[in-house]
Design an enzyme around this catalytic site. Structure first.
Site, PDB file in Angstrom:
ATOM      1  N   ARG A  54       0.860  -1.181   0.000  1.00 34.79           N
ATOM      2  CA  ARG A  54       0.000   0.000   0.000  1.00 34.79           C
ATOM      3  C   ARG A  54       0.898   1.234   0.000  1.00 34.79           C
ATOM      4  NH1 ARG A  54       1.897   1.737   3.892  1.00 34.79           N
ATOM      5  NH2 ARG A  54       0.752   3.644   3.587  1.00 34.79           N
ATOM      6  N   GLY A  55       0.252   2.410  -0.067  1.00 37.52           N
ATOM      7  CA  GLY A  55       1.040   3.622  -0.228  1.00 37.52           C
ATOM      8  C   GLY A  55       1.159   3.886  -1.733  1.00 37.52           C
ATOM      9  N   ALA A  56       0.842   5.108  -2.128  1.00 40.55           N
ATOM     10  CA  ALA A  56       0.691   5.393  -3.560  1.00 40.55           C
ATOM     11  C   ALA A  56       1.898   4.976  -4.415  1.00 40.55           C
ATOM     12  CB  ALA A  56       0.367   6.872  -3.743  1.00 40.55           C
ATOM     13  N   ARG A  91      -7.301  -0.367  -6.983  1.00 36.25           N
ATOM     14  CA  ARG A  91      -7.576   0.704  -6.013  1.00 36.25           C
ATOM     15  C   ARG A  91      -7.769   2.008  -6.791  1.00 36.25           C
ATOM     16  NH1 ARG A  91      -4.262   1.052  -0.636  1.00 36.25           N
ATOM     17  NH2 ARG A  91      -6.168   2.131  -0.041  1.00 36.25           N
ATOM     18  N   GLN A 201      -2.488   2.693   9.853  1.00 37.34           N
ATOM     19  CA  GLN A 201      -1.181   2.739   9.185  1.00 37.34           C
ATOM     20  C   GLN A 201      -0.154   3.534   9.995  1.00 37.34           C
ATOM     21  OE1 GLN A 201      -4.112   3.197   7.651  1.00 37.34           O
ATOM     22  NE2 GLN A 201      -4.053   2.650   5.497  1.00 37.34           N
ATOM     23  N   ASP A 242      -1.877  10.765  -2.116  1.00 36.12           N
ATOM     24  CA  ASP A 242      -2.262   9.709  -3.058  1.00 36.12           C
ATOM     25  C   ASP A 242      -2.569  10.265  -4.437  1.00 36.12           C
ATOM     26  OD1 ASP A 242      -2.965   8.624  -0.226  1.00 36.12           O
ATOM     27  OD2 ASP A 242      -2.699   6.916  -1.562  1.00 36.12           O
ATOM     28  N   ASN A 252      -5.376  12.490   0.364  1.00 26.39           N
ATOM     29  CA  ASN A 252      -4.531  11.635   1.209  1.00 26.39           C
ATOM     30  C   ASN A 252      -5.454  10.911   2.192  1.00 26.39           C
ATOM     31  OD1 ASN A 252      -1.851  10.724   1.933  1.00 26.39           O
ATOM     32  ND2 ASN A 252      -2.091  11.871   3.833  1.00 26.39           N
ATOM     33  N   LYS A 253      -4.862  10.079   3.005  1.00 23.81           N
ATOM     34  CA  LYS A 253      -5.628   9.226   3.915  1.00 23.81           C
ATOM     35  C   LYS A 253      -6.677  10.024   4.691  1.00 23.81           C
ATOM     36  CE  LYS A 253      -5.418   5.684   4.161  1.00 23.81           C
ATOM     37  NZ  LYS A 253      -6.347   4.821   3.385  1.00 23.81           N
TER      38      LYS A 253
HETATM   39  O1  MRU Z   1      -4.670   3.288   1.988  1.00 26.13           O
HETATM   40  P1  MRU Z   1      -3.181   3.467   1.958  1.00 26.13           P
HETATM   41  O2  MRU Z   1      -2.495   2.935   3.166  1.00 26.13           O
HETATM   42  O3  MRU Z   1      -2.572   2.973   0.663  1.00 26.13           O
HETATM   43  O4  MRU Z   1      -3.016   5.040   1.979  1.00 26.13           O
HETATM   44  C1  MRU Z   1      -1.715   5.576   1.970  1.00 26.13           C
HETATM   45  C2  MRU Z   1      -1.679   7.025   2.188  1.00 26.13           C
HETATM   46  O5  MRU Z   1      -2.677   7.694   2.294  1.00 26.13           O
HETATM   47  C3  MRU Z   1      -0.316   7.648   2.179  1.00 26.13           C
HETATM   48  O6  MRU Z   1      -0.285   8.762   3.008  1.00 26.13           O
HETATM   49  C4  MRU Z   1       0.005   8.087   0.753  1.00 26.13           C
HETATM   50  O7  MRU Z   1      -0.145   7.030  -0.138  1.00 26.13           O
HETATM   51  C5  MRU Z   1       1.359   8.621   0.648  1.00 26.13           C
HETATM   52  S1  MRU Z   1       2.513   7.318   0.531  1.00 26.13           S
HETATM   53  C6  MRU Z   1       4.058   7.883   0.304  1.00 26.13           C
END
Ligand code: MRU
Length: 365
Positions: A54-56, A91, A201, A242, A252-253
């Site tokens: 996970r993470g963009a 996603r 997270q 993201d 973002n999250k």
């Molecule tokens: O749902 P996730 O855990 O994939 O969401 C991740 C985030 O929101 C991060 O803050 C974002 O992807 C930045 S990662 C360098």
């Protein structure tokens, strides 16, 4: 970065066989470090959807290797198109996924099927190397934001949300890259880590990786940030992204927006760190145009943790009959963002600044 002294990236090709894709299963952290092997595009799609990765930026890199695995099995035009479609549906919010898949498609369609597997592995590796370089550069550009504070006051207290560290990218992280660099230079940094419900997270991943690197940190509930800002306990906020529109709106999250509001109300700088692969040049209005992932309500009504006997357990938090909804991201309008920290440098969150920083990027599409 390192886990217990051993250097790791978050994704790599198995050295022994030269083709399977190894990842760190993020659903098992912080309790155990498990390194599964991905061998098919279906496994890659599952790993992304179920957030083993996970993470963009890491989602994009993993999808690129998913294309390579697919080309290993069948490199026909039909298989290529089906793979891009399959992985693209895993996603919806992180634009790095579309960015990586479009790049793979652009490169692969110019090659005959018998060359596509090798080309796909090489391109996926290039995406990974570029991500590492971009995040290192984000760290270098973001470092002065911390150093400036450290010179004035000594310890610098930083709040971050979700996980935008090395395991959300191929290495270094985005929001955490300047923090790691400051720490490595002997600056006294301390990070307040939002737990980041529902999947935690922050509590599970950010706290784990900061701890492994020796960075001082304190986990807080998501609702504590505003209070700490009012007390003058936060010097700056830095988060990842993201998807960022060409006008500087930031997805973002979920919960990021509330931190930006609290930061603005308290005069605390709110920085967003991102590689250019996170910019969506096609859209201008983040609130209207960015698709927000709706995840399982069960992520809200339950919580997973480690029992005293070491076992991992998921328990119900809410009444069985209560409904829950689970929007996974929110959009922080550009006006609440103090600056964007990119691999090319720091810029204002607006279209003119982003275009002057990346003059040719939008022509790619
Ligand atoms: O749902 P996730 O855990 O994939 O969401 C991740 C985030 O929101 C991060 O803050 C974002 O992807 C930045 S990662 C360098």
């Amino acid at each position: 970065m390192k886990i217990d002294g051993k250097r790791f990236r978050s994704i790599w090709i198995d050295e022994a066989d030269g083709w399977t894709v190894r990842i760190i299963d993020q659903t098992r952290l912080p309790w155990s470090v498990e390194i599964p092997r991905l061998t098919t595009v279906d496994e890659v799609a599952f790993a992304i959807r179920s957030m083993h990765v996970r993470g963009a930026p890491l989602i994009g890199a993993t999808a690129a290797y998913g294309v390579a695995l697919a080309m290993r099995a069948d490199s026909s035009n039909e298989a290529l198109d089906a793979t891009i479609k399959q992985l693209g549906a895993t996603r919806p919010t992180a634009i790095n996924l579309r960015w990586a898949l479009e790049r793979m498609l652009r490169v692969l369609r110019d090659h005959p099927p018998d060359e596509r597997m090798d080309v796909a592995y090489a391109e996926a590796a290039a995406i990974c190397e570029e991500d590492v370089a971009a995040n290192r550069a984000i760290g270098t550009h973001g470092l002065p934001l911390i150093l400036g504070r450290a010179k004035m006051q000594g310890r610098v207290n930083i709040l971050t949300h979700c996980n935008a560290g090395w395991i959300a990218t191929v290495d270094w992280g985005t929001a955490l890259a300047p923090i790691y660099m400051a720490h490595d230079q002997g600056i006294d940094v301390h990070v307040f880590v939002d737990e980041t419900r529902p999947r935690n997270q922050g509590a599970a991943l950010t706290a784990w990786e900061l701890g492994k690197h020796g960075v001082a940190h304190t986990v807080i509930v998501d609702n504590a940030g505003g209070h700490l800002m009012q007390r003058g306990l936060i010097d700056l906020v830095i988060v990842g992204a993201d998807r960022v529109t060409r006008t500087g709106d930031v997805a973002n999250k979920i919960g990021t927006y509330l931190k930006a509001l609290a930061a603005r109300d308290n005069g605390v700088p709110f920085y967003v760190a991102l590689p250019s692969s996170t910019i969506d040049w096609r859209i201008a209005d983040g609130i209207v145009e960015i698709p927000i992932e709706e995840r399982e309500p069960g992520e809200v009504s339950t919580i997973t943790g480690q029992a005293r006997d070491g076992g991992i357990a998921t328990i119900r938090l809410t009444p069985w009959e209560s409904a829950a909804i689970n929007p996974a991201f929110d959009v922080t309008p550009a006006r609440l963002v103090s600056s964007l920290v990119t691999e090319r440098g720091i810029c204002a969150a607006n279209e003119a600044s982003l275009r002057s920083m990346f003059p040719q990027e939008d022509e790619v599409y």
